[in-house]
Design a protein around this motif. Structure first.
Motif, PDB file in Angstrom:
ATOM      1  N   ILE A 102       3.533  24.590  50.504  1.00 19.05           N
ATOM      2  CA  ILE A 102       2.225  25.087  50.067  1.00 19.05           C
ATOM      3  C   ILE A 102       2.218  26.613  50.024  1.00 19.05           C
ATOM      4  N   VAL A 103       2.779  27.247  51.059  1.00 20.44           N
ATOM      5  CA  VAL A 103       2.836  28.714  51.081  1.00 20.44           C
ATOM      6  C   VAL A 103       3.701  29.239  49.938  1.00 20.44           C
ATOM      7  N   ALA A 104       4.812  28.560  49.650  1.00 17.70           N
ATOM      8  CA  ALA A 104       5.673  28.983  48.541  1.00 17.70           C
ATOM      9  C   ALA A 104       4.964  28.850  47.201  1.00 17.70           C
ATOM     10  N   ALA A 105       4.193  27.772  47.027  1.00 17.32           N
ATOM     11  CA  ALA A 105       3.456  27.604  45.771  1.00 17.32           C
ATOM     12  C   ALA A 105       2.411  28.700  45.589  1.00 17.32           C
ATOM     13  N   ILE A 106       1.733  29.072  46.674  1.00 16.43           N
ATOM     14  CA  ILE A 106       0.748  30.154  46.582  1.00 16.43           C
ATOM     15  C   ILE A 106       1.434  31.482  46.280  1.00 16.43           C
ATOM     16  N   ALA A 107       2.593  31.713  46.881  1.00 16.30           N
ATOM     17  CA  ALA A 107       3.320  32.961  46.625  1.00 16.30           C
ATOM     18  C   ALA A 107       3.794  33.039  45.176  1.00 16.30           C
ATOM     19  N   LEU A 108       4.167  31.906  44.600  1.00 19.94           N
ATOM     20  CA  LEU A 108       4.615  31.918  43.207  1.00 19.94           C
ATOM     21  C   LEU A 108       3.470  32.229  42.257  1.00 19.94           C
ATOM     22  N   THR A 109       2.279  31.770  42.564  1.00 19.59           N
ATOM     23  CA  THR A 109       1.140  32.032  41.684  1.00 19.59           C
ATOM     24  C   THR A 109       0.682  33.484  41.748  1.00 19.59           C
ATOM     25  N   LEU A 110       1.055  34.208  42.800  1.00 20.56           N
ATOM     26  CA  LEU A 110       0.612  35.595  42.957  1.00 20.56           C
ATOM     27  C   LEU A 110       1.629  36.601  42.444  1.00 20.56           C
ATOM     28  N   ARG A 111       2.638  36.153  41.755  1.00 20.39           N
ATOM     29  CA  ARG A 111       3.628  37.089  41.240  1.00 20.39           C
ATOM     30  C   ARG A 111       3.023  37.914  40.096  1.00 20.39           C
ATOM     31  N   GLN A 112       3.627  39.080  39.852  1.00 23.51           N
ATOM     32  CA  GLN A 112       3.101  39.983  38.843  1.00 23.51           C
ATOM     33  C   GLN A 112       3.385  39.450  37.445  1.00 23.51           C
TER      34      GLN A 112
END
Length: 215
Positions: A158-168
């Motif tokens: 879940i944390v990895a999915a959120i981090a992927l959505t916040l990429r530039q």
């Protein structure tokens, strides 16, 4: 062949076909929909095995929640599938070898469980408890640590999915909270002193000449 056996083969064939289409579909959305079909087929197989709780849990949890999350993640990430498919056939032999090894390992573990000659005797007390309570006893007594490890893995995912959505990205309109906190009053408001622009009063009308007066 009786009806339950025929239904088992039908649902198993649909499950295998949908699973194959999950890894061969070109569109991620189509792959997710085929995965929904695979979950439904697996749920029907659980129903045939009289595991009603597992069947309903598979439909409610995976189809109702996890697959919706998958679809949202696929749409939010805006993955370029063409770039991911580059070099597919180059790595296909290694992937096929790993897949065959996994299938052989699963077969070595699961095939002994289908031997009815070595099956333990049915406990009448356990039959009265029902499969839901028996599953809870097994999970929270004999398999508690594997359950906690699975929960941690899901949290990391879940944390990895959120981090992927916040990429530039170019079309991203996200704001940097650290820059907002460091903002000062002078950065937000800039007072400019300008000279007043006063309009001149209009000139009075000229008085008519004496010769222009009319009787």
């Amino acid at each position: 062949m009786d009806i339950p056996t025929a239904l088992f083969y039908i649902f198993s064939a649909v499950l295998l076909g949908a699973s194959f289409r999950v890894i061969t579909a070109r569109s991620p959305v189509h792959a997710a929909l085929f995965l929904v079909l695979a979950f439904f087929s697996a749920s029907c197989v659980w129903m045939l095995l009289h595991a009603e709780f597992l069947a309903i849990s598979l439909v409610l949890v995976y189809v109702g929640a996890v697959m919706v999350l998958f679809l949202f993640v696929v749409m939010m990430l805006d993955i370029n599938v063409d770039s991911l498919r580059q070099g597919f056939w180059t790595h296909f032999p290694v992937a096929a070898l790993v897949g065959v090894i996994i299938v052989l390992e699963m077969a070595a573990v699961l095939i002994p469980g289908f031997d009815v000659r070595t099956a333990p005797a049915t406990d009448p007390v356990a039959m009265q408890l029902g499969n839901t309570k028996l599953l809870g006893i097994q999970i929270y007594s004999h398999y508690l640590y594997p359950l906690q490890i699975a929960a941690v893995l899901l949290l990391v995912a879940i944390v990895a999915a959120i981090a992927l959505t916040l990429r530039q990205r170019k079309d991203s309109k996200a704001m940097d909270a650290s820059q907002q906190v460091r903002a000062k009053k002078a950065d937000r408001v800039h007072i400019v002193k300008m000279a007043a622009d006063v309009e001149a009063p209009p000139a009075p009308p000229a008085a008519p000449a004496a010769g222009d007066s009319k009787p």
